[in-house]
Design an enzyme around this catalytic site. Sequence first.
Site, PDB file in Angstrom:
ATOM      1  NE  ARG A 181      -3.528  -2.576   0.166  1.00 37.27           N
ATOM      2  CZ  ARG A 181      -3.112  -3.729  -0.362  1.00 37.27           C
ATOM      3  NH1 ARG A 181      -1.966  -3.791  -1.022  1.00 37.27           N
ATOM      4  NH2 ARG A 181      -3.839  -4.809  -0.243  1.00 37.27           N
ATOM      5  CB  SER A 231      -9.307  -1.874   4.421  1.00 34.92           C
ATOM      6  OG  SER A 231      -9.767  -3.130   3.972  1.00 34.92           O
ATOM      7  CD  GLU A 275      -5.944   0.634   2.575  1.00 34.68           C
ATOM      8  OE1 GLU A 275      -6.384   0.402   1.438  1.00 34.68           O
ATOM      9  OE2 GLU A 275      -5.768  -0.263   3.419  1.00 34.68           O
TER      10      GLU A 275
END
Length: 380
Positions: free
Chosen positions: A167, A249, A372
């Site tokens: 990520r 998420s 995130e």
Amino acid sequence: MRVGGPAERILVAETSDDLVRMAQQLWDEDEHWILLGGGSNTVIGDDGFPGTVLLVRNTGIERVDEAGAGIPERAAADGTALPEGTVRLRVQAGHDWDELVAVCVEHGWSGIEALSGIPGLAGAAPVQNIGAYGQELSDVLHSITFLDRESGEVLRLPASELELGYRSSAIKSGREGVVLSIDLLLAEDEDRDNPLSAPIAYGQLADALGVTIGDRVSIRELRRSVLRLRASKGMVLDAEDHDTWSAGSFFTNPIVSESFARTLPVEAPRFPVPGVEPEPAVTPLEDLAAGLPLRVPDPAPERLIKLSAAWLIENAGIEKGFRLPGSGAAISSKHTLAITNRGAANAADVAELARYVVQRVQAEFGVLLVPEPNLIGLEL
């Protein structure tokens, strides 16, 4: 998430040329502005954004030949031959990601089928290095077309320069510019009637398909299975389902040292993070004969372990559907990693619940969860 206030001004870039021109103009004006794709990984504060929002809306998918456009045979844009059975696609930054996956699956081009159902646009994919069910963009990304802020030039950046990780990317961590398009290298199955997926690399997906890790199945059936799995977790957009009124998420899976991971309960899921192995220290005999000292190996760096944020949240006492009294935000009823808008939430509700989750997990396990999505006008 359907929260957040308005922008002061919105510009829409319908083509790559628009995107270059508008971004350069905004940089020249030294104005406070943000670039926005689909907005699926962004949460805006209730006061909105006091500046310009540039929306990325250039679309298109093409197979690339040695001249850089059109339908190719087997050559890359730099003139080097592609491996047999490989397709190179150039996708404009504003193209809907899941629409791209659907096109690839229909043509039997494998490599991103497990990324079905991820909302957002193609240009954001390398920024976040999106991944799901055993596939990551870094597995298939060849290069990107990038408007570089520092040089003012449009560059072709190979994937190797983007520092793609879990990520993360060089763009996300500070290389300023605008992604104009991405190039993917996908596998083309000779069996056009029943093309197969890439080898399955995720246990839950393999179980859902009734196969084992490493097997290949119909690429179309794999896409359907991924969409079913994502929908069961509230991760496929549906205006009628408030569990999908989310940014996906909300927290990344923490990465910690192996020694710290050993302090957690034995049942806590752990996933080793691949690292660089130290080179063996070898002293040639002729060096020893010449009186040179033995080479001493560098101490091996401690291994890193990825934890499950969902497990940490659940085991800190926060259940699916949890909400703070009077709040319009709640943990998804399907997946503890998602913070959702139940219909009347504002951005402050989302941030308050996120802070509570972070505090509970840190108090219980000593792990600090990191959000995130991009938070604009919000702090946790």
